[in-house]
Design a protein around this motif. Structure first.
Motif, PDB file in Angstrom:
ATOM      1  N   ASP A   1     -43.613 -11.263 120.774  1.00 48.16           N
ATOM      2  CA  ASP A   1     -44.318 -12.081 119.782  1.00 48.16           C
ATOM      3  C   ASP A   1     -45.298 -11.278 118.936  1.00 48.16           C
ATOM      4  N   LEU A   2     -45.480 -10.016 119.274  1.00 46.70           N
ATOM      5  CA  LEU A   2     -46.537  -9.230 118.644  1.00 46.70           C
ATOM      6  C   LEU A   2     -46.306  -8.976 117.157  1.00 46.70           C
ATOM      7  N   ALA A   3     -45.103  -8.616 116.753  1.00 45.19           N
ATOM      8  CA  ALA A   3     -44.844  -8.256 115.346  1.00 45.19           C
ATOM      9  C   ALA A   3     -45.244  -9.375 114.389  1.00 45.19           C
ATOM     10  N   SER A   4     -45.002 -10.610 114.778  1.00 50.16           N
ATOM     11  CA  SER A   4     -45.315 -11.732 113.886  1.00 50.16           C
ATOM     12  C   SER A   4     -46.817 -11.960 113.754  1.00 50.16           C
ATOM     13  N   ARG A   5     -47.603 -11.363 114.633  1.00 47.52           N
ATOM     14  CA  ARG A   5     -49.058 -11.551 114.593  1.00 47.52           C
ATOM     15  C   ARG A   5     -49.776 -10.404 113.905  1.00 47.52           C
ATOM     16  N   LEU A   6     -49.057  -9.318 113.611  1.00 48.90           N
ATOM     17  CA  LEU A   6     -49.685  -8.165 112.971  1.00 48.90           C
ATOM     18  C   LEU A   6     -49.727  -8.363 111.464  1.00 48.90           C
ATOM     19  N   GLU A   7     -50.877  -8.076 110.875  1.00 50.42           N
ATOM     20  CA  GLU A   7     -51.074  -8.351 109.454  1.00 50.42           C
ATOM     21  C   GLU A   7     -50.828  -7.140 108.568  1.00 50.42           C
ATOM     22  N   TYR A   8     -51.047  -5.942 109.091  1.00 54.20           N
ATOM     23  CA  TYR A   8     -51.012  -4.745 108.256  1.00 54.20           C
ATOM     24  C   TYR A   8     -49.794  -3.884 108.563  1.00 54.20           C
ATOM     25  N   ALA A   9     -49.273  -3.243 107.526  1.00 58.18           N
ATOM     26  CA  ALA A   9     -48.066  -2.416 107.652  1.00 58.18           C
ATOM     27  C   ALA A   9     -48.266  -1.275 108.642  1.00 58.18           C
ATOM     28  N   ASP A  10     -49.442  -0.657 108.652  1.00 56.60           N
ATOM     29  CA  ASP A  10     -49.647   0.455 109.580  1.00 56.60           C
ATOM     30  C   ASP A  10     -49.639  -0.005 111.029  1.00 56.60           C
ATOM     31  N   GLU A  11     -50.063  -1.240 111.289  1.00 62.02           N
ATOM     32  CA  GLU A  11     -49.985  -1.790 112.646  1.00 62.02           C
ATOM     33  C   GLU A  11     -48.528  -2.021 113.048  1.00 62.02           C
ATOM     34  N   ARG A  12     -47.726  -2.509 112.113  1.00 62.01           N
ATOM     35  CA  ARG A  12     -46.305  -2.727 112.412  1.00 62.01           C
ATOM     36  C   ARG A  12     -45.591  -1.401 112.634  1.00 62.01           C
ATOM     37  N   ARG A  13     -45.986  -0.357 111.895  1.00 62.16           N
ATOM     38  CA  ARG A  13     -45.397   0.976 112.123  1.00 62.16           C
ATOM     39  C   ARG A  13     -45.762   1.485 113.516  1.00 62.16           C
ATOM     40  N   LEU A  14     -46.966   1.225 113.963  1.00 60.32           N
ATOM     41  CA  LEU A  14     -47.371   1.601 115.314  1.00 60.32           C
ATOM     42  C   LEU A  14     -46.513   0.870 116.343  1.00 60.32           C
ATOM     43  N   LEU A  15     -46.249  -0.396 116.115  1.00 59.27           N
ATOM     44  CA  LEU A  15     -45.396  -1.166 117.014  1.00 59.27           C
ATOM     45  C   LEU A  15     -43.981  -0.583 117.061  1.00 59.27           C
ATOM     46  N   ASP A  16     -43.491  -0.080 115.926  1.00 61.85           N
ATOM     47  CA  ASP A  16     -42.171   0.561 115.897  1.00 61.85           C
ATOM     48  C   ASP A  16     -42.120   1.783 116.800  1.00 61.85           C
ATOM     49  N   ARG A  17     -43.256   2.427 117.037  1.00 63.21           N
ATOM     50  CA  ARG A  17     -43.327   3.616 117.896  1.00 63.21           C
ATOM     51  C   ARG A  17     -43.430   3.273 119.383  1.00 63.21           C
ATOM     52  N   LEU A  18     -43.591   1.999 119.685  1.00 57.86           N
ATOM     53  CA  LEU A  18     -43.836   1.572 121.061  1.00 57.86           C
ATOM     54  C   LEU A  18     -42.784   2.039 122.061  1.00 57.86           C
ATOM     55  N   PRO A  19     -41.472   1.944 121.767  1.00 63.74           N
ATOM     56  CA  PRO A  19     -40.495   2.421 122.754  1.00 63.74           C
ATOM     57  C   PRO A  19     -40.699   3.888 123.147  1.00 63.74           C
ATOM     58  N   ASP A  20     -41.009   4.733 122.171  1.00 66.31           N
ATOM     59  CA  ASP A  20     -41.247   6.144 122.472  1.00 66.31           C
ATOM     60  C   ASP A  20     -42.542   6.330 123.275  1.00 66.31           C
ATOM     61  N   LEU A  21     -43.573   5.571 122.927  1.00 65.54           N
ATOM     62  CA  LEU A  21     -44.838   5.671 123.658  1.00 65.54           C
ATOM     63  C   LEU A  21     -44.648   5.235 125.112  1.00 65.54           C
ATOM     64  N   LEU A  22     -43.891   4.173 125.334  1.00 61.95           N
ATOM     65  CA  LEU A  22     -43.657   3.706 126.702  1.00 61.95           C
ATOM     66  C   LEU A  22     -42.803   4.714 127.472  1.00 61.95           C
ATOM     67  N   ALA A  23     -41.819   5.307 126.827  1.00 59.00           N
ATOM     68  CA  ALA A  23     -40.974   6.307 127.483  1.00 59.00           C
ATOM     69  C   ALA A  23     -41.798   7.522 127.901  1.00 59.00           C
TER      70      ALA A  23
END
Length: 68
Positions: free
Chosen positions: A43-65
């Motif tokens: 549900d997180l992506a729909s709650r993020l307002e700024y593009a840079d926050e969404r780009r950070l979310l896109d990096r999440l799989p690599d950060l978790l790995a």
């Protein structure tokens, strides 16, 4: 990010944390806080307002790995 307050430019640093809830209570007692909530990753992506926050979310799989 930058914003203007009282006719001056202010630089503000925002930290994002990925946490897993294990109990406790949330509080929005700080005057700068509008809302506090635990949010499911799906549900997180729909709650993020700024593009840079969404780009950070896109990096999440690599950060978790990297943390495994």
């Amino acid at each position: 990010f930058w914003f203007v307050a009282e006719d001056r430019r202010v630089h503000k640093t925002v930290h994002h944390f990925l946490l897993e809830a294990h109990g406790g209570e949330l509080s929005d007692a700080d005057v700068e806080v509008d809302e506090v909530a635990w949010v499911a990753l799906g549900d997180l992506a729909s709650r993020l307002e700024y593009a840079d926050e969404r780009r950070l979310l896109d990096r999440l799989p690599d950060l978790l790995a990297d943390s495994a």
